[in-house]
Scaffold this active site. Structure first.
Site, PDB file in Angstrom:
ATOM      1  N   GLU A  14     -27.347  62.266   9.792  1.00 47.26           N
ATOM      2  CA  GLU A  14     -26.727  60.940   9.889  1.00 47.26           C
ATOM      3  C   GLU A  14     -25.245  61.051  10.207  1.00 47.26           C
ATOM      4  OE1 GLU A  14     -27.289  59.697   5.846  1.00 47.26           O
ATOM      5  OE2 GLU A  14     -29.364  59.115   6.127  1.00 47.26           O
ATOM      6  N   GLY A  52     -21.606  60.180  11.638  1.00 55.92           N
ATOM      7  CA  GLY A  52     -20.860  58.993  12.059  1.00 55.92           C
ATOM      8  C   GLY A  52     -19.580  59.418  12.752  1.00 55.92           C
ATOM      9  N   CYS A 111       1.710  41.292   5.629  1.00 53.26           N
ATOM     10  CA  CYS A 111       2.592  41.205   4.460  1.00 53.26           C
ATOM     11  C   CYS A 111       2.053  42.020   3.297  1.00 53.26           C
ATOM     12  CB  CYS A 111       2.785  39.751   4.070  1.00 53.26           C
ATOM     13  SG  CYS A 111       3.547  38.846   5.415  1.00 53.26           S
ATOM     14  N   TYR A 143     -14.549  54.165  11.790  1.00 48.97           N
ATOM     15  CA  TYR A 143     -14.032  53.373  10.678  1.00 48.97           C
ATOM     16  C   TYR A 143     -12.726  52.663  11.065  1.00 48.97           C
ATOM     17  CZ  TYR A 143     -17.523  56.301   8.529  1.00 48.97           C
ATOM     18  OH  TYR A 143     -18.700  56.951   8.258  1.00 48.97           O
TER      19      TYR A 143
HETATM   20  C1  LIG Z   1     -21.141  56.915   5.808  1.00 46.53           C
HETATM   21  C2  LIG Z   1     -22.415  57.649   5.749  1.00 46.53           C
HETATM   22  C3  LIG Z   1     -22.718  58.588   6.728  1.00 46.53           C
HETATM   23  C4  LIG Z   1     -21.765  58.986   7.829  1.00 46.53           C
HETATM   24  O1  LIG Z   1     -20.679  59.691   7.351  1.00 46.53           O
HETATM   25  P1  LIG Z   1     -19.656  60.410   8.404  1.00 46.53           P
HETATM   26  O2  LIG Z   1     -18.675  61.060   7.534  1.00 46.53           O
HETATM   27  O3  LIG Z   1     -19.064  59.316   9.223  1.00 46.53           O
HETATM   28  O4  LIG Z   1     -20.454  61.357   9.217  1.00 46.53           O
HETATM   29  C5  LIG Z   1     -23.956  59.198   6.675  1.00 46.53           C
HETATM   30  N1  LIG Z   1     -24.844  58.907   5.695  1.00 46.53           N
HETATM   31  C6  LIG Z   1     -24.580  58.005   4.722  1.00 46.53           C
HETATM   32  C7  LIG Z   1     -25.597  57.737   3.684  1.00 46.53           C
HETATM   33  C8  LIG Z   1     -23.353  57.358   4.714  1.00 46.53           C
HETATM   34  O5  LIG Z   1     -23.086  56.485   3.734  1.00 46.53           O
END
Ligand SMILES: *Cc1c(COP(=O)(O)O)cnc(C)c1O
Length: 417
Positions: free
Chosen positions: A281, A283, A352, A382
């Protein structure tokens, strides 16, 4: 100043990407604007895909890092599934055409409505993080006369040595299930007839710069799988290794390569060790260095020991520095400015709040003046996805550069007076 990545560079004195200058984008679209490079997303994605090629795998992009519909479509086309954390993200993923069978649902606080919608859509699995969540999911599935595919999110209690706000795999964190909680769930599984345990997942934190915590977590996961397999009514189908791969925000950071991460995955879960599927997973590693935030200088306030540059992007546009104190490199769009004398400078937004500050005591060119453009680097993850309307500020535009062209992939919000 050095630019720590390859998708945005100075050419003929201007910061550009794929032949498109940031000056031109700012002129046509205004500022602040997120600018992304299509190659910037695809290169790390394809490298990961190639590295995991020897095993049965599915990459589920963690869309909370960047959920622009055009980017979701781009990654989907490249073969990505999605890791979602809310009903809103489920809707965005489905609208982008992602197959439900490639969606996993993470997060500690899924509501009954969200579960219902995801079950009806037919997602691949729910990553469940507590016993009461599992009980509710069982009830929702019973009501729908269906079965809920589940992976138990294991909290392996390893220290990812990242910022405390983005570590998730320590005992003290709210995320995941402890070992004994997993055993207790499995002992009582008969009371939950609509639950099918298909997998185990982990996600130990974000922006992890060393492979060691992964090594530790993979080891603990392998051991757990051996221990729980005899307790399961059917064998596990998959293991989900989460995300967390770190990127380079400044030149002193040296993240491990995607390839070496894949080698680590293969070491523990190669064909000899594990016969099921592997999910990941990622990101930030996909989106982080694919985007920058282009902003214009509004004012220079001269102080005796430092200057303050006030720019038109604020913490509502890019929250990471205010939320985590995180570092983003900032460079002028016009290269000639980089040759002038440096002066101690704070670069701040118009919101502010004193925490609305992108850089404090930065050594920055003295020649930068009002009206000049700056680029806040490594803002693709992000960034926009955390943005909001604080101070009643409209959210900014997003632009994608590909094949020597650019297109607006989200229009700037406008205030109607
Ligand atoms: C946020 C998240 C990710 C991705 O994390 P990265 O650091 O952006 O790779 C993967 N799995 C879960 C469950 C998350 O909450």
């Amino acid at each position: 100043m050095t630019i720590p990545f390859q998708f945005f560079n100075y050419k003929k004195g201007h910061l550009e990407s794929d032949g498109i200058s940031m000056e031109q984008i700012a002129h046509q679209v205004g500022t602040p604007t997120y600018v992304y490079s299509e190659r910037g997303f695809l290169e790390p994605f394809l490298e990961l895909k190639k590295g995991l090629n020897p095993i049965d795998h599915q990459i589920c992009f963690a869309m909370k890092s960047n959920s622009n519909p055009s980017i979701l479509k781009l990654l989907k086309k490249a073969g990505s599934g999605m890791d979602i954390v809310s009903g809103g993200e489920l809707e965005l993923a489905l609208r982008a055409g992602v197959a439900p069978s490639q969606i996993v649902y993470s997060g500690v606080g899924k509501s009954a409505d969200e579960m219902r919608r995801a079950l009806k859509a037919g997602i691949y699995a729910f990553n469940v993080e507590s016993q009461p969540e599992l009980n509710l999911l069982n009830q929702v599935a019973l009501d729908l006369k269906s079965k809920a595919p589940v992976s138990l999110r294991f909290n392996p209690d390893v220290n990812p040595k990242t910022h405390p706000y983005i570590s998730t795999g320590l005992k003290k964190n709210k995320f995941g299930l402890e070992r004994r909680e997993i055993f207790s769930i499995l002992e009582n599984l008969k009371k939950l007839p609509a639950i099918e345990i298909w997998g185990v997942s982990i996600h130990i934190g974000s922006q992890i710069l060393s492979l060691k915590p992964f090594d530790e977590a993979f080891q603990k996961l392998s051991e757990l799988v051996v221990k729980i397999t005899p307790l399961l009514p059917m064998p596990l189908r998959f293991l989900d290794l989460g995300g967390g791969l770190g990127i380079r925000y400044c030149s002193s950071e040296k993240p491990f390569s995607i390839q070496s991460y894949c080698e680590k995955v293969l070491k523990y879960f190669g064909p000899k060790q594990w016969s099921g599927r592997i999910l990941v997973e990622p990101g930030r590693i996909i989106t982080g260095n694919a985007g920058i935030l282009v902003t214009r200088v509004l004012y220079r306030k001269k102080r005796r020991n430092k200057d303050i540059l006030i720019v038109d992007a604020g913490m509502n546009d890019l929250m990471r520095p205010a939320l985590y104190g995180s570092y983003h490199e900032i460079v002028p769009v016009q290269q000639n400015a980089t040759r002038s004398r440096l002066r101690k400078t704070d670069i701040v937004g118009p919101v502010c709040e004193s925490s609305d500050c992108f850089a404090e005591g930065y050594r920055f060119p003295e020649s930068i003046k009002e009206g000049d453009l700056l680029a806040i680097l490594s803002a693709g993850a992000y960034g926009f996805s955390m943005s909001g309307n604080y101070n009643a500020r409209p959210r900014c535009a997003e632009v994608l550069v590909a094949d020597h062209q650019f297109k607006v992939i989200r229009r700037r919000e406008v205030i109607r007076y």
